[in-house]
Write an enzyme that holds these catalytic residues in place. Structure first.
Site, short mmCIF file in Angstrom:
data_model
loop_
_atom_site.label_atom_id
_atom_site.label_comp_id
_atom_site.label_asym_id
_atom_site.label_seq_id
_atom_site.Cartn_x
_atom_site.Cartn_y
_atom_site.Cartn_z
CE LYS A 73 -11.32 0.67 10.97
NZ LYS A 73 -10.59 1.31 9.90
CG ASN A 110 -0.20 -0.09 2.51
OD1 ASN A 110 0.54 0.82 2.86
ND2 ASN A 110 -0.35 -1.19 3.24
CE LYS A 129 8.30 -12.99 -13.87
NZ LYS A 129 9.13 -12.62 -15.01
CE LYS A 139 -8.69 -3.47 14.61
NZ LYS A 139 -7.53 -3.45 13.72
#
Ligand code: CTP
Length: 426
Positions: A343, A216, A295, A347
Site C-alpha cells: 500500500k 465497520n 425500505k 498509494k
C-alpha cells in the site's frame, strides 16, 4: 479585562451580537465556522440587523433560538437576560456598526445586546463594519479609543471595496479571519507549530436503503487521539470524521461525514493549505450500487446486494500534483508488513502505519500495537500501548519525517507547495 487575557483560553461559548449593517450577511458564515470548531453560539440580533439577515438563518446555523428583544417575555422566561449575560466565555459583535460602537462607548443599555454588554463580565470583541468616512470620523475614532482603553478588542476593519461603492477602511473582516482571531491559536511552539494537519477518522456508512447501511467496527479512537496529539504539537487540525460516538476534540475544525463519497468530497473541499494528511478512517471500499428511496421488504428468501467501488480518498490525494505529506493506515489480519508495504508503494505514501486487526486488536479497543514503514526501508515498531500514548509517538515520528522531507525547516507548503524529488519512494 485586558485584550491579551482574551486569547488565554479557547472560548467554548460565544454570544454573537449582530448589528444592522450589510456585513451582517457574513455573520451566517461566522456562525457556521464557529460551530464547526466546536463552539456553542448564541446569536443576539439588533432590530437593525433583522433588516439585513433573517433570524431563521442564524437560528438554523447556530442551533439556538436567536434573541432579539429585551421585552420578549417567553424568551426571558426560558433564559433571562442576566442569565444570558453570564452564559458566554466571550461576547463577539460582528458586524459592529458605528451606532453600536457609539452606544457601547457611552454605556447605553436600551436594547438586549447593549444591556448584555453591560451585564456581562466576559471579554468583548468587536468587528467594525461601516462606510470609510464613518470609520474615519473623529466621533467614531474617539469611541473606538474609549472601548480599546477599557480592554475591548477591535478586529479590523479591513481595507477595500465597500458595499456603498467606495474604497477604503471600513469593511468587516472575513468570517474565517474573525473565527481564527477569537479562537485560541494553536500552540505557538511544538514540532508541528504553524502546520495544518488533516485527519480522517472513524468508519463510513454506506446506505442500503433509507434505514439500513453497511459499516465497520472502527470507533475513531485512534484518529481522535492523533488529532489531540497533533494539536498539542502545535498544529491546526481539520478532523474529517465518519459517524462515531466520541465528542469532537475541542479546538479542531470538525468536518463530519457519513459516506465514503462524502468523505472524499469533504477532504478535497478543505485540502487547500494542508501540510500533512493522515488517513486513519476505515473507509468503505465498496458501497451498494443503488439505494432505493423505500425500505427493502423481505419478499424473497434471498437477497443479493450489488456493490460498487467507493472512491479511494487517500489514493486520490496522492495523485494531486503537489500533495501534502501523506500518512496511511493499513489494517490487516495477516502478513501485516507485506501488505502494508504494498500500500505504501501503490498509494505513493510518505508513511504507513500498519496494525493487526481481529482477535481483539485495533478496532474499538483502547490500545494498539503498530509498525510504521516509510520509503527507502524505514521501519519503526511500537509495542502495545494506549492509543493516546501511541498517538503521541506517531505524531512525533510524523513531525520528524516531515521535517526530514524539507531539511530547510520550511516544511511543505501544503497543496499549493511542491513535493520535490526528495520524496524518494521506492
Ligand atoms: N482509504 C481511503 N479511502 C478509501 C479506502 C481507504 O482514504 N476508500 C485509506 C484509509 O484511510 C487507509 C488506507 O487508505 O489510510 C488503507 O488502504 P486500503 O488499501 O484501502 O486498505 P484496505 O481497505 O485495508 O485495503 P484492502 O482491503 O485491499 O486490504
Amino acid at each position: 479585562m485586558s485584550a491579551s487575557a482574551i486569547t488565554a483560553a479557547t472560548p467554548r461559548r460565544i454570544l454573537l451580537g449582530v448589528t444592522g449593517g450589510i456585513a451582517a450577511y457574513k455573520s451566517a458564515e461566522l456562525v457556521r465556522l464557529l460551530r464547526q470548531r466546536n463552539v456553542a453560539v448564541q446569536v443576539v440580533m439588533t432590530h437593525g440587523a433583522e433588516q439585513f439577515i433573517g433570524a431563521a438563518t442564524l437560528q438554523a446555523l447556530s442551533g439556538q433560538e436567536v434573541r432579539t428583544s429585551l421585552w420578549d417575555t417567553r424568551a426571558e422566561a426560558a433564559m433571562g437576560h442576566i442569565e444570558l449575560a453570564r452564559w458566554p466565555d466571550l461576547v463577539l459583535i460582528a458586524p459592529a456598526t458605528a451606532q453600536c460602537i457609539a452606544r457601547l462607548a457611552n454605556g447605553l443599555a436600551d436594547d438586549l445586546l447593549s444591556t448584555l454588554c453591560l451585564a456581562t463580565d466576559a471579554p468583548l470583541v468587536i468587528a467594525p463594519a461601516m462606510n470609510r468616512l464613518m470609520w474615519a470620523h473623529p466621533a467614531t475614532r474617539e469611541n473606538v479609543r474609549r472601548l480599546e482603553s477599557r480592554g475591548v478588542r477591535v478586529l479590523g476593519p479591513g481595507d477595500g471595496d465597500q458595499a456603498c461603492g467606495e474604497t477604503g477602511p471600513g469593511r468587516m473582516l472575513e468570517a474565517a479571519q474573525i473565527a481564527d482571531a477569537v479562537l485560541a491559536p494553536p500552540a505557538a511552539a511544538g514540532p508541528l507549530a504553524g502546520r495544518t494537519v488533516m485527519i480522517t477518522a472513524g468508519p463510513t456508512r454506506e446506505p442500503i436503503d433509507p434505514v439500513r447501511y453497511i459499516s465497520n467496527r472502527s470507533s475513531g479512537k485512534m484518529g481522535f487521539a492523533i488529532a489531540a496529539a497533533a494539536m498539542r504539537a502545535g498544529a491546526r487540525v481539520k478532523l474529517v470524521c465518519g459517524p462515531v460516538a466520541l465528542p469532537p476534540p475541542p479546538g479542531v475544525e470538525w468536518l463530519p461525514v457519513e459516506t465514503a463519497d462524502e468523505l472524499y468530497a469533504t477532504v478535497h473541499r478543505h485540502l487547500a493549505g494542508v501540510d500533512v494528511f493522515i488517513a486513519a478512517a476505515a473507509v468503505a471500499d465498496y458501497r451498494p450500487r443503488e439505494c432505493p428511496d423505500r425500505k427493502i421488504k423481505k419478499d424473497e428468501s434471498a437477497l443479493a446486494l450489488a456493490l460498487t467501488r467507493a472512491p479511494d480518498t487517500l489514493a486520490s490525494v496522492s495523485q494531486l500534483p503537489s500533495p501534502p505529506f501523506l500518512v496511511g493506515f493499513a489494517a490487516e489480519t495477516h502478513d501485516v508488513e507485506h501488505y502494508a508495504l504494498g500500500k505504501l508503494e501503490r498509494k505513493r505514501l510518505d508513511m504507513i502505519v500498519a496494525n493487526r486487526v481481529g482477535e481483539g486488536m485495533a478496532f474499538d479497543t483502547d490500545d494498539n500495537e503498530v509498525v510504521v514503514l516509510w520509503p527507502g526501508g524505514g521501519r519503526r515498531a511500537y509495542a502495545r500501548a494506549a492509543k493516546q500514548t501511541l498517538a503521541e509517538d506517531l505524531v512525533a515520528l510524523i513531525a520528524e519525517r516531515y521535517a526530514a522531507r524539507d531539511p530547510a525547516g520550511g516544511g511543505a507548503t501544503g497543496t499549493d507547495g511542491g513535493r520535490g524529488p526528495a520524496r524518494g519512494h521506492g
